[in-house]
Scaffold this motif. Structure first.
Motif, PDB file in Angstrom:
ATOM      1  N   TRP A  69     -16.317  19.809  21.336  1.00 35.29           N
ATOM      2  CA  TRP A  69     -15.860  18.820  20.354  1.00 35.29           C
ATOM      3  C   TRP A  69     -16.925  18.521  19.318  1.00 35.29           C
ATOM      4  O   TRP A  69     -16.618  18.208  18.175  1.00 35.29           O
ATOM      5  CB  TRP A  69     -15.432  17.534  21.064  1.00 35.29           C
ATOM      6  CG  TRP A  69     -14.129  17.703  21.738  1.00 35.29           C
ATOM      7  CD1 TRP A  69     -13.897  17.768  23.079  1.00 35.29           C
ATOM      8  CD2 TRP A  69     -12.845  17.877  21.122  1.00 35.29           C
ATOM      9  NE1 TRP A  69     -12.571  17.961  23.332  1.00 35.29           N
ATOM     10  CE2 TRP A  69     -11.899  18.037  22.153  1.00 35.29           C
ATOM     11  CE3 TRP A  69     -12.419  17.921  19.797  1.00 35.29           C
ATOM     12  CZ2 TRP A  69     -10.551  18.219  21.894  1.00 35.29           C
ATOM     13  CZ3 TRP A  69     -11.068  18.114  19.553  1.00 35.29           C
ATOM     14  CH2 TRP A  69     -10.154  18.261  20.592  1.00 35.29           C
ATOM     15  N   ILE A  70     -18.166  18.583  19.724  1.00 37.71           N
ATOM     16  CA  ILE A  70     -19.225  18.199  18.787  1.00 37.71           C
ATOM     17  C   ILE A  70     -19.560  19.341  17.841  1.00 37.71           C
ATOM     18  O   ILE A  70     -19.636  19.141  16.630  1.00 37.71           O
ATOM     19  CB  ILE A  70     -20.458  17.718  19.567  1.00 37.71           C
ATOM     20  CG1 ILE A  70     -20.181  16.299  20.062  1.00 37.71           C
ATOM     21  CG2 ILE A  70     -21.711  17.742  18.695  1.00 37.71           C
ATOM     22  CD1 ILE A  70     -21.309  15.609  20.720  1.00 37.71           C
ATOM     23  N   TYR A  71     -19.725  20.538  18.353  1.00 41.02           N
ATOM     24  CA  TYR A  71     -20.161  21.614  17.466  1.00 41.02           C
ATOM     25  C   TYR A  71     -19.033  22.288  16.708  1.00 41.02           C
ATOM     26  O   TYR A  71     -19.281  23.120  15.862  1.00 41.02           O
ATOM     27  CB  TYR A  71     -21.006  22.622  18.232  1.00 41.02           C
ATOM     28  CG  TYR A  71     -22.305  21.987  18.641  1.00 41.02           C
ATOM     29  CD1 TYR A  71     -23.114  21.385  17.690  1.00 41.02           C
ATOM     30  CD2 TYR A  71     -22.683  21.916  19.960  1.00 41.02           C
ATOM     31  CE1 TYR A  71     -24.264  20.747  18.047  1.00 41.02           C
ATOM     32  CE2 TYR A  71     -23.854  21.285  20.333  1.00 41.02           C
ATOM     33  CZ  TYR A  71     -24.642  20.707  19.363  1.00 41.02           C
ATOM     34  OH  TYR A  71     -25.786  20.058  19.717  1.00 41.02           O
ATOM     35  N   SER A  72     -17.800  21.937  17.028  1.00 37.64           N
ATOM     36  CA  SER A  72     -16.734  22.497  16.209  1.00 37.64           C
ATOM     37  C   SER A  72     -16.098  21.418  15.335  1.00 37.64           C
ATOM     38  O   SER A  72     -15.594  21.714  14.264  1.00 37.64           O
ATOM     39  CB  SER A  72     -15.672  23.167  17.078  1.00 37.64           C
ATOM     40  OG  SER A  72     -15.220  22.252  18.043  1.00 37.64           O
ATOM     41  N   MET A  73     -16.138  20.147  15.778  1.00 35.53           N
ATOM     42  CA  MET A  73     -15.476  19.097  14.989  1.00 35.53           C
ATOM     43  C   MET A  73     -16.328  17.857  14.783  1.00 35.53           C
ATOM     44  O   MET A  73     -15.984  16.997  13.989  1.00 35.53           O
ATOM     45  CB  MET A  73     -14.178  18.692  15.678  1.00 35.53           C
ATOM     46  CG  MET A  73     -13.093  19.735  15.595  1.00 35.53           C
ATOM     47  SD  MET A  73     -11.579  19.134  16.315  1.00 35.53           S
ATOM     48  CE  MET A  73     -11.080  17.954  15.079  1.00 35.53           C
ATOM     49  N   MET A  74     -17.391  17.727  15.535  1.00 34.37           N
ATOM     50  CA  MET A  74     -18.210  16.506  15.512  1.00 34.37           C
ATOM     51  C   MET A  74     -17.285  15.291  15.639  1.00 34.37           C
ATOM     52  O   MET A  74     -17.344  14.346  14.839  1.00 34.37           O
ATOM     53  CB  MET A  74     -19.023  16.473  14.216  1.00 34.37           C
ATOM     54  CG  MET A  74     -20.266  15.619  14.237  1.00 34.37           C
ATOM     55  SD  MET A  74     -21.431  15.852  15.564  1.00 34.37           S
ATOM     56  CE  MET A  74     -22.535  17.095  14.993  1.00 34.37           C
ATOM     57  N   SER A  75     -16.435  15.378  16.636  1.00 32.87           N
ATOM     58  CA  SER A  75     -15.406  14.347  16.778  1.00 32.87           C
ATOM     59  C   SER A  75     -15.960  13.108  17.473  1.00 32.87           C
ATOM     60  O   SER A  75     -16.333  13.144  18.647  1.00 32.87           O
ATOM     61  CB  SER A  75     -14.237  14.925  17.577  1.00 32.87           C
ATOM     62  OG  SER A  75     -13.390  13.898  17.986  1.00 32.87           O
ATOM     63  N   LEU A  76     -15.959  12.008  16.761  1.00 29.13           N
ATOM     64  CA  LEU A  76     -16.437  10.748  17.348  1.00 29.13           C
ATOM     65  C   LEU A  76     -15.443  10.238  18.383  1.00 29.13           C
ATOM     66  O   LEU A  76     -15.824   9.705  19.428  1.00 29.13           O
ATOM     67  CB  LEU A  76     -16.630   9.709  16.245  1.00 29.13           C
ATOM     68  CG  LEU A  76     -17.195   8.387  16.725  1.00 29.13           C
ATOM     69  CD1 LEU A  76     -18.643   8.540  17.130  1.00 29.13           C
ATOM     70  CD2 LEU A  76     -17.074   7.321  15.675  1.00 29.13           C
ATOM     71  N   PHE A  77     -14.163  10.441  18.095  1.00 31.64           N
ATOM     72  CA  PHE A  77     -13.125   9.976  19.011  1.00 31.64           C
ATOM     73  C   PHE A  77     -13.334  10.575  20.397  1.00 31.64           C
ATOM     74  O   PHE A  77     -13.379   9.870  21.399  1.00 31.64           O
ATOM     75  CB  PHE A  77     -11.758  10.376  18.439  1.00 31.64           C
ATOM     76  CG  PHE A  77     -10.613  10.100  19.377  1.00 31.64           C
ATOM     77  CD1 PHE A  77     -10.137   8.811  19.525  1.00 31.64           C
ATOM     78  CD2 PHE A  77     -10.023  11.122  20.116  1.00 31.64           C
ATOM     79  CE1 PHE A  77      -9.092   8.548  20.397  1.00 31.64           C
ATOM     80  CE2 PHE A  77      -8.992  10.867  20.980  1.00 31.64           C
ATOM     81  CZ  PHE A  77      -8.507   9.583  21.117  1.00 31.64           C
TER      82      PHE A  77
END
Lengths: 354, 813
Positions: free
Chosen positions: B170-178
């Motif tokens: 999630w972090i390295y493809s979208m940097m998703s905070l959710f």
């Protein structure tokens, strides 16, 4: 839009944090909340500090390049503050001044704190001319992406790109000799290759053939044409810098470069003419060696091309320079006899005229 | 034309269009060292996972091997960071598969450790919940491996592994905070809800992680990059070149956030202490509103949220089906004082179910109004015949087999609606055998009340009978309800009888044995069979689909099976305890054994024991009516067969990590035993990290210096001089940026002479330099040596002239 999204996201994080803090009576979330509230101030303050102290340098190669070859542009962005900037966008104008082609380009780069960030651009130009890059402004975005500052910044760099003509020594030498021979022949027949530089009153001793009879009749006194002698052993070269959609001018430049280079290599002096758009007149330049040729070429490339085909030749005729044979380098030619022409790419050719 | 255009496009394929005829190839930026980059990138995930799991454990004050956990988290984070830096997706996939294999192997090998560690964590949560919700009887799980220090670390590593894998994606493809918050914060809800605060260090780590995600998401520079493409093209129309990631920025942002995080904690704690904060809240509405549900959940698990009936063990009054699992609290329900006389289990009867209705065993005499007086009389006679006669016969027999016992039963936590009494008790009124609904108001044992019973031990009774067949009791007197199999169950029961291999010619004993054996072999015992789905019959669901259960399942099914085979049977609930439980109990020295037992004993003389009968000993069983014998207890519930074992290698590993200092009594410090509360461990970690960084940097500088020295002192004098001059230029460049503007040897020399006041004949030096650098013309050895000594002097002069700060910068080269 992106800033709005970031603001909404950040506001949501704060609201969520407040909610958790109140529901769970969480001290951890209190600390986070204080951090979340203070951080935007830090972030915005940082941007303003960077704005005051950052510098940009653009370095292009000093030497002249050849078209099709790669050259490197260096962007140096120096930030002497302690605040890093994650998002800085440099607005650049990139273009070829000679062809008056220009494009807008954006470079997004990080600006490290207390460092000089270097970005290298390997650039290739398909057409010769004057490559010019200038920065208009830089947009600095704060760490949270909710605030941005645009600073006008005027830094530019340029580099000349030469046509890089093919070797045409033999053809050029031949056509040069032919051009000079025709001039000599004309002189023997009585043609005068001197050029009229002005009109003045008759002074005893002036040649009769220099008397301007028509004007003398009108003024009722003898007037003579003042002449400047031109060597018959020198060739005039006229370059037509008219361009079209097919970029035929590039072939003309390539042909000009190779022919002039061949002349210089064979120690054949010549005077080259072109129409300067910058100065609005026909510009002639005597070239006797490579340095003069390079200087002329640089001057040419700093100038601009034009659309009117035949403009240079028209000016050439007006200035009475077409009385003797000259080498015309241009395109769309139909009047060339075999042996009097050197063909280039597309429809470019060098033709001996006059 | 089209062809030419195509050709041009092919020539500039992959290049970025700047203006007509001007193209940009791949822009370049110095990204730094790949290992350092991956390390920096991995820190975000590392901090998030450490903050989440470490914060949870620190809140519950669970101690574990911090060093091991931190090292493993860092390594795994770096591993996945490397995977995302690989230029091809296939390598990343292979990396994932490889890790999955290792993960499975580790789980398989360390499952006992992970289980034990998990139980330690659960116990810590339950203990806190017990205090917080004021719960009684929260069960404590027993961990199989006692080294909590290691087991908690292992379970933290396993949970961390999974978190790191998911967070990486999630972090390295979208940097998703959710997803970042969703994967890391919910774990902290548990301690926060129970008013526990995680350690500040972990909260700072978590805060840094969150803020880093917010920053990189807001600015869009987070995509993993391959090392040769630090830029990507964005927005075709705008011709925008955007950098992907930059390690310098990563490092600076992380350092900034770390400093700000610590400042924030110090600032807030200075002005507003946790206690002052807590005092601002006068009430805890959340706790008040949810205490019951959460407390129930803690006691019963998910079943506690929706179960219709209590499932903490103890009596259910014949109610079945709504319970998905049984979670006894292991607190005493009854205290039984008696003298043991046999090694067989003691059954305390409380409830008798006669009619199987809608997922419930109803009492045959449940509603006194619905039962005629004749019927009551018949049943009373029937009960008397089955129990009383034998009791009287035994009491009257004065021979060897005569025995009489006394049992005091005190109700300390059991349902007060029931009587709890041993078998073969002599009652004046045998209507006592009726169920609680009828008699609860008058005869149940109230809370903290004690009932006294006199009974005739079964063992004596059986031994007395020996091989003799007891006198026949006419089964025609048995209430036909004890032979009734409801219509809805008939098909299933018939099928089950066939499966068991029961036949009409079999004796009661054979049938009982066959059923018991069948259950033992084919249907496992579990306290977590799952709830019976709505609209499903409890017994049918158990026998056809679920095929697992606890005592109530087996007793209910067996009752109907026996009835199907013509044996009068009924379902009984109560308590049962074994001799082991008796032996674990305390002896009551204040009471005379002779007052509690007289006569024949299967185990010889024994003292009076106070047996604590917990809710875990609540039980359900079957009574069958045997001609000439009366109602007889039949046990059909199989035993649980869970086993544990331990791996020798990991025992050794445990011993190694736990460091035997514990046992040697010298007070030595255990491996990695860092006291979080005093932040000592943090100092160690910081020290180790700093030491590693220093060693790495010094090593790097050292290698560079060696390489440079070798270049400048190589055998080929010309090359050595060129290298020396390049080195001097590099020195000057480090000290002064303006040196970059010098474009020729002459300009460079002029710059050095003017800036560092070094007197040389610049024209000659320049000539020599240009000759050895660019010309084929040979330069004499003498000239080269002179040049070399000049350069040596130049280097010294530069070193002397620069400030201390510049000298440090030169050292770092």
């Amino acid at each position: 839009m992106r800033r709005l999204c970031n603001m909404v996201r950040y506001a949501f994080i704060i609201v969520l944090n407040v909610f958790i803090m109140l529901v769970f009576h969480s001290y951890v979330n209190l600390i986070l909340l204080v951090g979340l509230i203070l951080f935007p101030f830090y972030s915005i303050y940082g941007i303003h500090k960077v704005k005051e102290s950052f510098t940009l340098r653009i370095v292009a190669p000093d030497e002249n390049m050849e078209r099709g070859s790669r050259f490197y542009l260096h962007f140096f962005v120096k930030n002497s503050t302690w605040f890093p900037v994650v998002n800085a966008t440099l607005k650049l104008k990139v273009g070829n001044q000679f062809y008056q082609e220009e494009g807008i380009h954006y470079l997004n780069l990080p600006i490290r704190a207390k460092k000089e960030t270097e970005v290298v651009y390997p650039v290739i130009m398909d057409y010769s001319g004057c490559f010019r890059i200038s920065s208009e402004s830089i947009c600095l975005v704060d760490l949270l992406g909710i605030y941005e500052v645009t600073i006008p910044i005027n830094v530019e760099a340029e580099c000349l790109v030469f046509p890089g003509g093919k070797e045409r020594n033999q053809e050029a030498g031949k056509i040069y000799m032919q051009g000079v021979a025709e001039a000599m022949e004309s002189r023997e027949k009585g043609y005068d290759f001197s050029e009229v530089s002005g009109i003045r009153e008759y002074i005893p001793g002036d040649k009769l053939q220099n008397i301007h009879w028509k004007l003398s009749v009108k003024k009722d006194e003898l007037m003579v044409k003042e002449r400047v002698s031109v060597s018959a052993m020198q060739l005039n070269v006229l370059v037509e810098l008219a361009n079209d959609k097919d970029m035929c001018l590039e072939s003309v430049l390539e042909l000009t470069d190779s022919i002039t280079k061949a002349f210089v290599m064979q120690n054949l002096p010549f005077t080259i003419y072109y129409y300067s758009t910058n100065m609005g007149e026909l510009k002639g330049c005597y070239i006797g060696n490579e340095i003069e040729r390079i200087q002329w070429l640089e001057m040419l490339l700093y100038d601009r091309c034009y659309e009117d085909a035949g403009l240079a030749e028209e000016m050439f005729f007006k200035q009475n320079l077409a009385a003797r044979s000259y080498l015309y380098i241009g395109h769309a030619l139909e009047d060339a006899a075999a042996g009097n022409i050197i063909s280039g790419e597309k429809r470019a050719a060098a033709v001996l005229r006059g | 034309m089209l062809f030419r255009k195509k050709k041009k496009e092919e020539v500039h394929k992959g290049d970025i269009f700047l203006a007509k005829g001007i193209y940009l190839e791949k822009p370049m930026m110095n990204n730094g060292n790949i290992i350092f980059n991956c390390f920096l990138r991995s820190l975000i995930v590392f901090l998030l996972v450490l903050g989440s799991i470490g914060g949870f454990l620190s809140a519950f004050d669970i101690s574990y091997n911090y060093l091991l956990v931190i090292v493993v988290y860092l390594m795994i984070s770096m591993y996945f960071s490397f995977l995302y830096a690989l230029p091809r997706f296939v390598y990343r996939d292979i990396g994932y598969i490889l890790f999955f294999g290792i993960f499975v192997l580790a789980i398989y090998t360390l499952k006992l450790y992970a289980n034990s560690g998990f139980y330690v964590c659960v116990n810590a949560v339950l203990n806190r919940a017990q205090t917080f919700f004021n719960l009684s009887g929260v069960r404590e799980y027993e961990s199989q491996i006692s080294n909590d220090y290691l087991t908690v670390a292992i379970v933290a590593i396993f949970i961390g592994m999974v978190s790191i894998i998911i967070l990486n994606i999630w972090i390295y493809s979208m940097m998703s905070l959710f997803w970042t918050v969703l994967l890391t914060f919910p774990l902290l809800f548990i301690p926060l809800y129970m008013k526990l605060t995680p350690d500040s260090f972990y909260m700072i780590a978590l805060g840094i992680g969150y803020m880093a995600v917010v920053i990189f998401k807001a600015n869009g520079h987070y995509l993993a990059f391959a090392w040769d493409t630090p830029f990507k093209i964005k927005g075709f129309k705008e011709r925008r070149v955007v950098y992907t990631q930059d390690s310098g920025i990563f490092r600076q942002i992380l350092i900034t956030l770390t400093l700000l995080g610590f400042c924030m904690v110090i600032l807030v704690e200075s002005f507003f202490s946790p206690n002052a904060f807590e005092h601002r809240f006068k009430s805890d509405r959340l706790r008040d509103a949810t205490a019951d549900s959460i407390g129930n959940f803690i006691l019963l698990g998910f079943a506690g949220l929706y179960n219709q009936y209590a499932s903490t063990g103890g009596m259910s009054g014949g109610k079945l089906g709504g319970v998905s699992n049984v979670r006894p609290d292991y607190l005493p329900d009854l205290i039984v004082s008696y003298t043991p006389y046999s090694n067989e289990a003691v059954y305390l009867k409380a409830y008798t179910g006669g009619i199987y209705g809608d997922n419930e065993w109803e009492s045959l005499y449940g509603d006194p109004d619905a039962v005629s007086q004749n019927e009551m009389d018949d049943n009373t006679i029937f009960e008397e015949e089955s129990m009383k006669e034998q009791s009287i016969a035994l009491s009257e027999a004065k021979n060897t087999y005569s025995a009489r016992g006394r049992m005091d039963i005190k109700n300390v936590g059991a349902n007060t609606a029931y009587l709890y009494y041993p078998y073969y008790t002599l009652f004046d009124d045998y209507s006592i055998y009726n169920n609680h609904n009828l008699l609860s108001s008058t005869q149940g044992i109230g809370a903290q009340q004690e009932a006294v019973y006199y009974y005739y031990p079964k063992i004596v009774w059986e031994d007395y009978l020996g091989e003799d067949i007891p006198e026949k009791i006419d089964s025609s007197q048995v209430n036909p309800d004890f032979l009734d199999v409801p219509e809805k169950n008939r098909a299933v029961i018939e099928q089950e009888c066939r499966q068991i291999g029961l036949a009409s010619f079999m004796t009661e004993n054979e049938i009982v044995e066959a059923v018991r054996q069948y259950f033992q072999d084919n249907i496992p015992y579990t306290l977590k069979p799952g709830a019976t789905p709505r609209n499903e019959d409890f017994i049918n669901y158990f026998l056809t689909r679920n095929r697992k259960g606890y005592c109530a399942h087996f007793a209910s099914a067996a009752t109907l099976i026996f009835r199907q085979m013509g044996i009068p049977a009924r379902y009984v609930e109560g308590y049962a305890f074994s001799l082991e439980a008796v032996l674990d109990s305390e002896m009551n020295e204040g009471k005379e054994a002779s007052d509690y037992y007289r006569g024949y004993s299967g185990i010889g003389e024994a003292p009076v024991m106070d047996v604590e009968v917990t809710d875990a000993m609540a039980h359900a069983w079957v009574e069958i009516y045997v001609n000439g014998f009366g109602w007889k207890v039949v046990e059909v519930t199989p035993g649980s067969n869970e086993t544990t074992d331990e791996d020798d290698f990991w025992s050794a590993f445990t011993a190694f990590l736990s460091n035997n200092a514990e046992g040697n009594g010298d007070g030595g410090i255990r491996w990695g035993d860092l006291n979080l509360s005093q932040y000592k461990w943090l100092i160690y970690v910081i020290f180790i990290v700093i030491a590693c960084i220093l060693i790495f940097m010094i090593g790097k500088i050292g290698i560079r210096k060696v390489v440079r020295y070798k270049r400048c002192n190589q055998k080929n004098l010309t090359e050595a001089v060129i290298a020396s001059y390049a080195d001097i230029c590099d020195m000057v460049r480090v000290c002064d940026d303006d040196f970059n503007l010098c474009r020729s040897h002459m300009e460079q020399l002029e710059f050095i002479i003017s800036r560092y006041s070094f007197a040389i004949e610049k024209e000659t030096v320049c000539q020599w330099l240009e000759q050895i650098s660019f010309s084929t013309k040979n330069v004499s050895n003498e000239e080269i040596k002179t040049l070399r000594s000049l350069l040596h002097g130049m280097r010294k002069a530069i070193w002397k002239a620069v400030s201390l700060r510049k000298k440090l910068a030169l050292c770092k080269r």
